[in-house]
Motif scaffolding. Sequence first.
Motif, PDB file in Angstrom:
ATOM      1  N   LEU A 290       0.825  -1.206   0.000  1.00  0.00           N
ATOM      2  CA  LEU A 290       0.000   0.000   0.000  1.00  0.00           C
ATOM      3  C   LEU A 290       0.861   1.259   0.000  1.00  0.00           C
ATOM      4  CD1 LEU A 290      -2.810  -0.930   2.551  1.00  0.00           C
ATOM      5  CD2 LEU A 290      -2.613  -1.510   0.142  1.00  0.00           C
ATOM      6  N   PRO A 291       0.356   2.323  -0.623  1.00  0.00           N
ATOM      7  CA  PRO A 291      -0.947   2.410  -1.300  1.00  0.00           C
ATOM      8  C   PRO A 291      -0.949   1.669  -2.623  1.00  0.00           C
ATOM      9  CG  PRO A 291       0.265   4.441  -1.582  1.00  0.00           C
ATOM     10  CD  PRO A 291       1.070   3.611  -0.653  1.00  0.00           C
ATOM     11  N   LEU A 292      -2.062   1.055  -2.947  1.00  0.00           N
ATOM     12  CA  LEU A 292      -2.266   0.403  -4.238  1.00  0.00           C
ATOM     13  C   LEU A 292      -3.233   1.267  -5.031  1.00  0.00           C
ATOM     14  CD1 LEU A 292      -1.850  -2.054  -6.113  1.00  0.00           C
ATOM     15  CD2 LEU A 292      -3.876  -3.074  -5.033  1.00  0.00           C
ATOM     16  N   ARG A 293      -2.782   1.708  -6.204  1.00  0.00           N
ATOM     17  CA  ARG A 293      -3.582   2.620  -7.023  1.00  0.00           C
ATOM     18  C   ARG A 293      -3.942   1.922  -8.334  1.00  0.00           C
ATOM     19  NH1 ARG A 293       1.275   5.276  -5.690  1.00  0.00           N
ATOM     20  NH2 ARG A 293       1.088   6.626  -3.848  1.00  0.00           N
ATOM     21  N   LEU A 294      -5.217   1.574  -8.494  1.00  0.00           N
ATOM     22  CA  LEU A 294      -5.691   0.856  -9.677  1.00  0.00           C
ATOM     23  C   LEU A 294      -6.489   1.807 -10.565  1.00  0.00           C
ATOM     24  CD1 LEU A 294      -6.935  -2.468  -8.014  1.00  0.00           C
ATOM     25  CD2 LEU A 294      -4.685  -1.974  -9.005  1.00  0.00           C
ATOM     26  N   GLY A 295      -6.010   2.009 -11.795  1.00  0.00           N
ATOM     27  CA  GLY A 295      -6.657   2.935 -12.714  1.00  0.00           C
ATOM     28  C   GLY A 295      -7.240   2.230 -13.921  1.00  0.00           C
ATOM     29  N   GLU A 296      -8.347   2.773 -14.420  1.00  0.00           N
ATOM     30  CA  GLU A 296      -9.005   2.183 -15.590  1.00  0.00           C
ATOM     31  C   GLU A 296      -9.879   3.224 -16.279  1.00  0.00           C
ATOM     32  OE1 GLU A 296     -12.004  -1.510 -16.789  1.00  0.00           O
ATOM     33  OE2 GLU A 296     -11.768  -0.942 -14.684  1.00  0.00           O
ATOM     34  N   TYR A 297      -9.816   3.268 -17.604  1.00  0.00           N
ATOM     35  CA  TYR A 297     -10.805   4.027 -18.368  1.00  0.00           C
ATOM     36  C   TYR A 297     -11.923   3.053 -18.714  1.00  0.00           C
ATOM     37  CZ  TYR A 297      -9.579   8.873 -19.225  1.00  0.00           C
ATOM     38  OH  TYR A 297      -9.392  10.217 -19.078  1.00  0.00           O
ATOM     39  N   ALA A 432     -16.797   2.112   3.941  1.00  0.00           N
ATOM     40  CA  ALA A 432     -17.787   1.069   4.175  1.00  0.00           C
ATOM     41  C   ALA A 432     -17.647  -0.156   3.279  1.00  0.00           C
ATOM     42  CB  ALA A 432     -19.188   1.656   4.019  1.00  0.00           C
ATOM     43  N   VAL A 433     -17.527   0.056   1.970  1.00  0.00           N
ATOM     44  CA  VAL A 433     -17.576  -1.068   1.040  1.00  0.00           C
ATOM     45  C   VAL A 433     -16.380  -2.016   1.182  1.00  0.00           C
ATOM     46  CG1 VAL A 433     -17.788  -1.742  -1.381  1.00  0.00           C
ATOM     47  CG2 VAL A 433     -19.003   0.278  -0.534  1.00  0.00           C
ATOM     48  N   PRO A 434     -15.147  -1.531   1.421  1.00  0.00           N
ATOM     49  CA  PRO A 434     -14.052  -2.494   1.638  1.00  0.00           C
ATOM     50  C   PRO A 434     -14.374  -3.522   2.719  1.00  0.00           C
ATOM     51  CG  PRO A 434     -13.137  -0.328   1.324  1.00  0.00           C
ATOM     52  CD  PRO A 434     -14.628  -0.145   1.407  1.00  0.00           C
ATOM     53  N   ALA A 435     -15.040  -3.096   3.798  1.00  0.00           N
ATOM     54  CA  ALA A 435     -15.415  -4.043   4.850  1.00  0.00           C
ATOM     55  C   ALA A 435     -16.475  -5.013   4.362  1.00  0.00           C
ATOM     56  CB  ALA A 435     -15.923  -3.278   6.073  1.00  0.00           C
ATOM     57  N   ARG A 436     -17.440  -4.514   3.574  1.00  0.00           N
ATOM     58  CA  ARG A 436     -18.490  -5.388   3.047  1.00  0.00           C
ATOM     59  C   ARG A 436     -17.902  -6.455   2.135  1.00  0.00           C
ATOM     60  NH1 ARG A 436     -23.984  -2.419   2.866  1.00  0.00           N
ATOM     61  NH2 ARG A 436     -24.554  -4.193   1.595  1.00  0.00           N
ATOM     62  N   CYS A 437     -16.792  -6.105   1.449  1.00  0.00           N
ATOM     63  CA  CYS A 437     -16.153  -7.036   0.521  1.00  0.00           C
ATOM     64  C   CYS A 437     -15.018  -7.818   1.181  1.00  0.00           C
ATOM     65  CB  CYS A 437     -15.623  -6.272  -0.683  1.00  0.00           C
ATOM     66  SG  CYS A 437     -16.906  -5.544  -1.707  1.00  0.00           S
ATOM     67  N   PRO A 451      -8.566  -1.602   4.595  1.00  0.00           N
ATOM     68  CA  PRO A 451      -8.048  -0.390   3.962  1.00  0.00           C
ATOM     69  C   PRO A 451      -9.144   0.646   3.748  1.00  0.00           C
ATOM     70  CG  PRO A 451      -8.411  -2.045   2.290  1.00  0.00           C
ATOM     71  CD  PRO A 451      -8.716  -2.708   3.620  1.00  0.00           C
ATOM     72  N   ILE A 452      -8.731   1.899   3.656  1.00  0.00           N
ATOM     73  CA  ILE A 452      -9.621   2.952   3.162  1.00  0.00           C
ATOM     74  C   ILE A 452      -9.493   2.975   1.652  1.00  0.00           C
ATOM     75  CG2 ILE A 452      -9.977   5.449   3.055  1.00  0.00           C
ATOM     76  CD1 ILE A 452      -9.057   5.624   5.927  1.00  0.00           C
ATOM     77  N   CYS A 453     -10.600   3.203   0.975  1.00  0.00           N
ATOM     78  CA  CYS A 453     -10.567   3.280  -0.495  1.00  0.00           C
ATOM     79  C   CYS A 453     -10.953   4.688  -0.936  1.00  0.00           C
ATOM     80  CB  CYS A 453     -11.523   2.264  -1.108  1.00  0.00           C
ATOM     81  SG  CYS A 453     -11.586   2.326  -2.921  1.00  0.00           S
ATOM     82  N   LEU A 454     -10.145   5.265  -1.806  1.00  0.00           N
ATOM     83  CA  LEU A 454     -10.465   6.545  -2.425  1.00  0.00           C
ATOM     84  C   LEU A 454     -10.932   6.296  -3.847  1.00  0.00           C
ATOM     85  CD1 LEU A 454      -7.436   8.766  -1.300  1.00  0.00           C
ATOM     86  CD2 LEU A 454      -9.634   8.416  -0.146  1.00  0.00           C
ATOM     87  N   HIS A 455     -12.139   6.767  -4.172  1.00  0.00           N
ATOM     88  CA  HIS A 455     -12.660   6.712  -5.532  1.00  0.00           C
ATOM     89  C   HIS A 455     -12.380   8.078  -6.155  1.00  0.00           C
ATOM     90  CE1 HIS A 455     -15.599   3.295  -4.510  1.00  0.00           C
ATOM     91  NE2 HIS A 455     -15.142   3.691  -3.333  1.00  0.00           N
ATOM     92  N   ARG A 456     -11.681   8.116  -7.278  1.00  0.00           N
ATOM     93  CA  ARG A 456     -11.356   9.422  -7.849  1.00  0.00           C
ATOM     94  C   ARG A 456     -11.438   9.393  -9.364  1.00  0.00           C
ATOM     95  NH1 ARG A 456      -6.374   9.328 -10.845  1.00  0.00           N
ATOM     96  NH2 ARG A 456      -8.151   8.694 -12.111  1.00  0.00           N
ATOM     97  N   ALA A 457     -11.826  10.529  -9.936  1.00  0.00           N
ATOM     98  CA  ALA A 457     -11.945  10.657 -11.394  1.00  0.00           C
ATOM     99  C   ALA A 457     -11.645  12.111 -11.762  1.00  0.00           C
ATOM    100  CB  ALA A 457     -13.329  10.248 -11.875  1.00  0.00           C
ATOM    101  N   PRO A 458     -10.366  12.517 -11.751  1.00  0.00           N
ATOM    102  CA  PRO A 458     -10.021  13.930 -11.987  1.00  0.00           C
ATOM    103  C   PRO A 458     -10.494  14.489 -13.319  1.00  0.00           C
ATOM    104  CG  PRO A 458      -8.162  12.766 -11.040  1.00  0.00           C
ATOM    105  CD  PRO A 458      -9.188  11.720 -11.388  1.00  0.00           C
ATOM    106  N   LEU A 459     -10.567  13.656 -14.351  1.00  0.00           N
ATOM    107  CA  LEU A 459     -11.065  14.127 -15.638  1.00  0.00           C
ATOM    108  C   LEU A 459     -12.523  13.738 -15.855  1.00  0.00           C
ATOM    109  CD1 LEU A 459      -8.028  13.498 -18.031  1.00  0.00           C
ATOM    110  CD2 LEU A 459      -8.779  15.653 -17.020  1.00  0.00           C
TER     111      LEU A 459
END
Length: 583
Positions: A290-297, A432-437, A451-459
């Motif tokens: 960590l941190p693990l940063r997974l990106g996808e279009y 919340a969702v990381p715990a659910r999963c 872990p805490i998860c950050l959802h991000r979409a700068p563009l």
Amino acid sequence: MSWNFIQTPNSLLVPPIENGFYYDFDLGTDSDGKPLAFSPEALEKIEKRMRQIVAGKHEFNYREIGPDEARELFKDQSYKLELIDGLIEGNVDEYGAVIDETPVLSTYRQDTFEDLCRGPHVGDTGEIRPDAFKLLTVAGAYWRGDENNAMLQRIYGTAWHTRDELKQHLQMLEEAKKRDHRKLGRDLEIFIFDEDVGPGLPLWLPNGGIIIEELEGLAKEMEGKRGYDRVRTPHLAKDALFERTGHLLHYAESMYPPMEMEGVRYYMKPMNCPFHHKIFDSKSRSYRDLPLRLGEYGTCYRFEKSGELFGLMRVRSMQMNDAHIYCSEEQFEEEFMGVVDLYLEYFRIFGVEKYVMRLSTHHKTGLGKKYIDNEPMWLKTEEMVRNAMKNGNVPFVEVPDEAAFYGPKIDVQIWSAIGREFSLATNQVDFAVPARCDLSFINRAGKSEIPICLHRAPLGTHERMIGFLLEHYAGKFPVWLSPEHARVIPINDSHNDYAQKIAERLREAKIRAQADLGPDRMNAKIRQAQLMQVPYMLVVGDREVENSTISLRKRDGSRQNGLPVEEFVAAVQDRIATRSNEL
């Protein structure tokens, strides 16, 4: 048409909006069942009557009334009765949102007209300048934005302190029409919609495909420098995945209905995060990962209501500049602000000078319904975001009751070159969702930690970003983003071979170029290139062939004759490499 005529039993006042106001009317239907609409002549008559009323300097008188009196007062107005019942019986406001305070029914009376309204108002109509307001347009609008409800007629207007302010605003609206991304997108051959494909499902033409690839290339470059790993996920998944993440509970109304195959129900994905959670969980993780940063279009699908679809701004198929960052609580602030810094870098590249970052928080009345029911974690993560923004000296405003269902978020509002506001990007905290999963990693103490998860979409999405950029640049994209960098135009057919040679040299140098060898005259070819907002037009004739040069015409009208080809190539390559906004 008199003013009293349009105060029908089927009219509905709505609070002011930015730069104006509107009022909804149900005028009934014609013999074919189609909603009746106001004519342009009617709009003029209404506006004239409004000026007469304003001149009367009528006071606005506020009073609070009880449910029984309210129902009697508006007994012939079904829409207002629905609002009254919602307030009294369900603590629901005019937008359908739950309110936690004791509901208050209030009206304002002006001369002989009394209307349900929360206010506030000016003291009397004399405070409204008769030469500083104007009715603008009439548009259809579904009651409460639901296409299953009646279609109302909405009159939009605008009001200002002075006539000059009104004039400036109307000029801005005219400029906005010229910059309408729907018109520019069609004229510049960037995207289309087709009835056989379906509403909200854009088809990207070759020019649009180039812009998308440039934006995606920019994101990959920026994220590559910041340690993101790129992944790819499918367009659909079994219902069990979305049940586990909570999306079916909190997001089902925005999802396409399921399809059943071999006894299994599948959903088109409305977002990428459930898939990225599975990738995180595909092997054991430790704090060293960590941190693990997974990106996808990734392409996502959301069933936006028909009445809310708007060009590229609200669509049903979208390609998101998505990524999910999995980190420990100790890493949170650095990772969160790393995303904010990425926003600021993109603003610099695109010349965005005005923006606002909005901290969207929860509201306790929505716990267990609109939001995950965990008040302590809501308060904790909201304070974590506040502290991160303050420590980073990044200004923000707080907006209650607009969080994601799993945590607080920063929403980014930006303004185009002509001052229009757009919602662009988001940076969301998911506690919340990381715990659910059942996501976890082994921390430094050798214990399992969520872990805490950050959802991000700068563009944001390609769709909304390109819609914004079309308006922001008025279709005159910077060189690096232009679908066509240069067009070579021969003076006559005898110069075609040289024009073709120049175009080939430019393409070798990774400059998008073509030679216009069609039958039109030179001036017509130049005009066509200008209409397509091509940054550079290279005119070649006898002199240019003899000296191995070009005559350069830029999109802004400036010219340079006798320019060596390689000098032009070097200059354009620099503009592209630096993503310059200069021509």
